[in-house]
Design a protein around this motif. Structure first.
Motif, PDB file in Angstrom:
ATOM      1  N   GLU A   9       4.481  -0.749   5.045  1.00  0.00           N
ATOM      2  CA  GLU A   9       3.540  -0.413   6.114  1.00  0.00           C
ATOM      3  C   GLU A   9       2.979   0.990   5.875  1.00  0.00           C
ATOM      4  N   PRO A  10       1.807   1.264   6.430  1.00  0.00           N
ATOM      5  CA  PRO A  10       1.221   2.595   6.253  1.00  0.00           C
ATOM      6  C   PRO A  10       2.134   3.681   6.817  1.00  0.00           C
ATOM      7  N   GLU A  11       2.152   4.822   6.166  1.00  0.00           N
ATOM      8  CA  GLU A  11       2.996   5.941   6.595  1.00  0.00           C
ATOM      9  C   GLU A  11       2.662   6.373   8.023  1.00  0.00           C
ATOM     10  N   SER A  12       1.381   6.299   8.394  1.00  0.00           N
ATOM     11  CA  SER A  12       0.995   6.704   9.752  1.00  0.00           C
ATOM     12  C   SER A  12       1.637   5.796  10.803  1.00  0.00           C
ATOM     13  N   LEU A  13       1.786   4.512  10.500  1.00  0.00           N
ATOM     14  CA  LEU A  13       2.435   3.593  11.436  1.00  0.00           C
ATOM     15  C   LEU A  13       3.934   3.854  11.509  1.00  0.00           C
ATOM     16  N   THR A  14       4.551   4.129  10.383  1.00  0.00           N
ATOM     17  CA  THR A  14       5.982   4.448  10.358  1.00  0.00           C
ATOM     18  C   THR A  14       6.268   5.669  11.219  1.00  0.00           C
ATOM     19  N   LYS A  29      -5.323   2.492  13.970  1.00  0.00           N
ATOM     20  CA  LYS A  29      -5.551   1.116  13.528  1.00  0.00           C
ATOM     21  C   LYS A  29      -6.370   1.042  12.244  1.00  0.00           C
ATOM     22  N   ASP A  30      -7.114   2.084  11.932  1.00  0.00           N
ATOM     23  CA  ASP A  30      -7.899   2.081  10.693  1.00  0.00           C
ATOM     24  C   ASP A  30      -6.975   2.026   9.474  1.00  0.00           C
ATOM     25  N   ASP A  31      -5.866   2.765   9.516  1.00  0.00           N
ATOM     26  CA  ASP A  31      -4.905   2.725   8.413  1.00  0.00           C
ATOM     27  C   ASP A  31      -4.282   1.340   8.270  1.00  0.00           C
ATOM     28  N   ILE A  32      -3.995   0.706   9.391  1.00  0.00           N
ATOM     29  CA  ILE A  32      -3.391  -0.631   9.374  1.00  0.00           C
ATOM     30  C   ILE A  32      -4.380  -1.638   8.801  1.00  0.00           C
ATOM     31  N   ARG A  33      -5.630  -1.588   9.250  1.00  0.00           N
ATOM     32  CA  ARG A  33      -6.653  -2.500   8.740  1.00  0.00           C
ATOM     33  C   ARG A  33      -6.852  -2.328   7.236  1.00  0.00           C
ATOM     34  N   THR A  34      -6.934  -1.089   6.805  1.00  0.00           N
ATOM     35  CA  THR A  34      -7.129  -0.821   5.381  1.00  0.00           C
ATOM     36  C   THR A  34      -5.970  -1.363   4.557  1.00  0.00           C
ATOM     37  N   LEU A  36      -3.952  -3.839   5.335  1.00  0.00           N
ATOM     38  CA  LEU A  36      -4.003  -5.302   5.331  1.00  0.00           C
ATOM     39  C   LEU A  36      -5.096  -5.824   4.403  1.00  0.00           C
ATOM     40  N   LEU A  37      -6.238  -5.174   4.405  1.00  0.00           N
ATOM     41  CA  LEU A  37      -7.320  -5.597   3.516  1.00  0.00           C
ATOM     42  C   LEU A  37      -6.909  -5.496   2.054  1.00  0.00           C
ATOM     43  N   ILE A  38      -6.245  -4.415   1.696  1.00  0.00           N
ATOM     44  CA  ILE A  38      -5.803  -4.231   0.319  1.00  0.00           C
ATOM     45  C   ILE A  38      -4.758  -5.280  -0.041  1.00  0.00           C
ATOM     46  N   GLU A  39      -3.771  -5.500   0.849  1.00  0.00           N
ATOM     47  CA  GLU A  39      -2.727  -6.497   0.584  1.00  0.00           C
ATOM     48  C   GLU A  39      -3.312  -7.892   0.395  1.00  0.00           C
ATOM     49  N   GLN A  40      -4.314  -8.229   1.195  1.00  0.00           N
ATOM     50  CA  GLN A  40      -4.867  -9.576   1.197  1.00  0.00           C
ATOM     51  C   GLN A  40      -6.026  -9.728   0.219  1.00  0.00           C
TER      52      GLN A  40
END
Length: 46
Positions: A9-14, A29-34, A36-40
């Protein structure tokens, strides 16, 4: 169905989850979206 290898998970979420009374409404949420986009692989559901 495509297999998606999950990463970390993104460091900012941790860091956000460690805060008292943290909610997902006030996280970055921008970090989370980014992440997820990279993972997918920038897949879209259509």
């Amino acid at each position: 169905m495509l297999y998606i290898s999950k990463g970390r998970e993104p460091e900012s979420l941790t860091m956000h989850k460690k805060q008292p009374f943290a909610t997902y409404d006030n996280c970055n949420k921008d970090d989370i979206r980014t992440s997820l986009l990279i993972e997918q692989g920038y897949l879209r559901y259509t």
